[in-house]
Design an enzyme around this catalytic site. Structure first.
Site: not given
Ligand code: F6P
Length: 466
Positions: A157, A365
């Site tokens: 992720h 991110d």
């Protein structure tokens, strides 16, 4: 029919309509599992004096969750240690914050072994196993050691860092070698996939078999980019909920004659909050005539507080937010609201809808689902503008956002000015394209693409016996 077993460190089955405050990974997995027969396995979030391996199983809203307690040393060495003091900063390019401690590495291996042993009795011969995130990279290796030949996939992720950054990790080869015990490894973006490939080809002397398969460490691995999406249907329902509407009305009333600028992030040094606060500060300094026309709301629930770097950044943000208000506030008005509280997702949906500008400026991110939620919450007739970091995985899909370098307060200040001045026509045009993408590449598309690729990953397990 084969079942889907999802494994992640945190297990957060939905508790009911909209009241969850959990992060993107947990929401996406809950949505993914609701469509499959199977279970979600991971840590209970609790510690006990000595590990027992006892499972606590319950079914909520169609999702069966099986969780296990860890012991105190596991929490220190695996979760706070190797996962969040070593891998998290490293994968987010903060090598200055990464701690290398052999006890952390040993704790990480131990917990992955414990997870494998606890999960083992629950695995059927045809089950597909889908492991999530940096906490559990060696899990497939531990399961293979126990003799499992099931198809096992891994999805990362967070970003996969560039070669030069990743190789600052002591014993980096062992971590990558463990990834070759999966059948399929998925990344959020092609950029991360290519960084992984570069490592394997140059550092591990691997071979590229096809665009999506690599050979190294005597094994073959399928890889791919699978950008995670929102549960768009569920989110659309949430935006219309009474609680979201109430929150939207409340925020609209609190910002009459002013434009609301909003940021929502876990309080983490990777989220670029200091630079964002400085960007807002600069915007106020550069645009005295606009000062009384805006209110910036930053919601940042605290997280991982046992890790020093998180406590430190919290202190710096407290000081910075106080300074901005002290500098610009007036007797009847202040420009900045900084809140460490956690809000329900339906309340956040209402806040997003009331905002003219959403600011999502992480320094790094993996994806960032707040960017997608902000877009999904907008009023089609009068949508807000998204300011997005070029270093969020979401920037690879959301080209119509105002893309900024999150390291530059000047760029953030300029983007704020541009967003606030943007015509309705341009806002509608940009938003329309963003929204189409958010709906199309949703969590169902993500899940089906990954599970579909895993189901036909046909890697020979013969080599594993050796
Ligand atoms: O991928 C990173 C991530 O797992 C997010 O999906 C989630 O919001 C966050 O980290 C949760 O962190 P923690 O479980 O440490 O609170």
């Amino acid at each position: 029919m084969s079942r889907l077993i999802v494994v992640s460190n945190r297990v957060s089955p939905p508790t009911g309509a909209g009241e969850e405050t959990v992060g993107g990974l947990a929401m996406a997995l809950a949505a993914a599992l609701r469509q499959y027969t199977g279970l979600w396995f991971g840590w209970s979030g609790k510690t006990v004096p000595a590990f027992t391996g006892a499972l606590d199983t319950q079914t909520i809203d169609g999702v069966t969750a099986a969780v296990v307690d860890l012991e105190e040393a596991d929490l220190d060495e695996y979760y706070n240690g190797y996962a969040n003091k070593t891998l998290w900063p490293l994968f987010h390019y903060r090598t200055d914050l990464a701690a290398y401690d052999r006890a952390y590495g040993a704790g990480y291996e131990r917990v992955n072994r414990r997870f494998a042993e606890t999960l083992a009795p629950l695995i059927g011969p045809d089950d597909l196993i889908w492991v999530h995130d940096y906490h559990l990279i060696p899990l497939a290796r531990e399961l293979r050691k126990l003799g499992f030949r099931n198809r096992i996939g891994f999805f990362l992720h967070v970003p996969w860092p560039a070669h030069q950054v990743f190789t600052t990790l002591p014993n980096h080869g062992a971590l990558v070698s463990a990834m070759f015990d999966y059948d399929l490894v998925g990344f959020q973006t092609l950029e991360y996939q290519l960084a992984f490939e570069e490592y394997v080809l140059s550092e591990a002397r691997g071979v590229q078999l096809t665009a999506n398969s690599l050979q190294a460490f005597g094994r073959t691995l399928k890889i791919g980019a699978f950008p995670i999406g929102l549960d768009a249907v569920d989110f659309a329902r949430m935006v219309k909920s009474p609680r979201a509407r109430r929150m939207c009305d409340q925020m609209t009333a609190a910002t009459v004659f002013r434009s609301l600028i909003v940021g929502v992030d876990r309080l983490d040094y990777s989220k670029g909050l200091e630079e964002r606060f400085e960007g807002f500060d600069r915007f106020l300094a550069d645009n005295p005539d606009m000062r009384r026309e805006v209110l910036m709301l930053q919601i940042a629930p605290v997280s991982r507080e046992s890790v020093e770097a998180y406590r430190e950044i919290r202190g710096r943000l407290d000081a910075l937010s106080g300074r901005i208000n002290a500098e610009y506030a007036d007797v009847d008005w202040n420009p900045f609201r900084y809140v460490n509280k956690n809000y329900r997702r339906d309340e956040l949906a209402g806040i997003y809808r009331a905002a003219r500008v959403g600011v999502v400026t992480p320094l790094r991110d993996g994806m960032n689902l707040v960017a997608k939620e902000f877009v999904a919450a907008q009023d089609p007739a009068d949508p807000g503008v998204l300011i997005l970091s070029r270093f969020a995985g979401a920037a690879r899909q959301m080209h119509q956002a105002l893309l900024v370098n999150p390291n530059s307060p000047e760029e953030i200040a300029d983007a704020l000015k541009r967003a606030l001045a943007m015509s309705k026509l341009e806002r509608i045009r940009r938003w329309g394209q963003l929204f189409e993408n958010v709906q199309l590449d949703d969590v169902t598309a993500w899940r089906d693409a990954f599970v579909g690729a895993l189901a036909c990953a046909n890697v020979s397990r013969a080599a594993l016996a050796s």
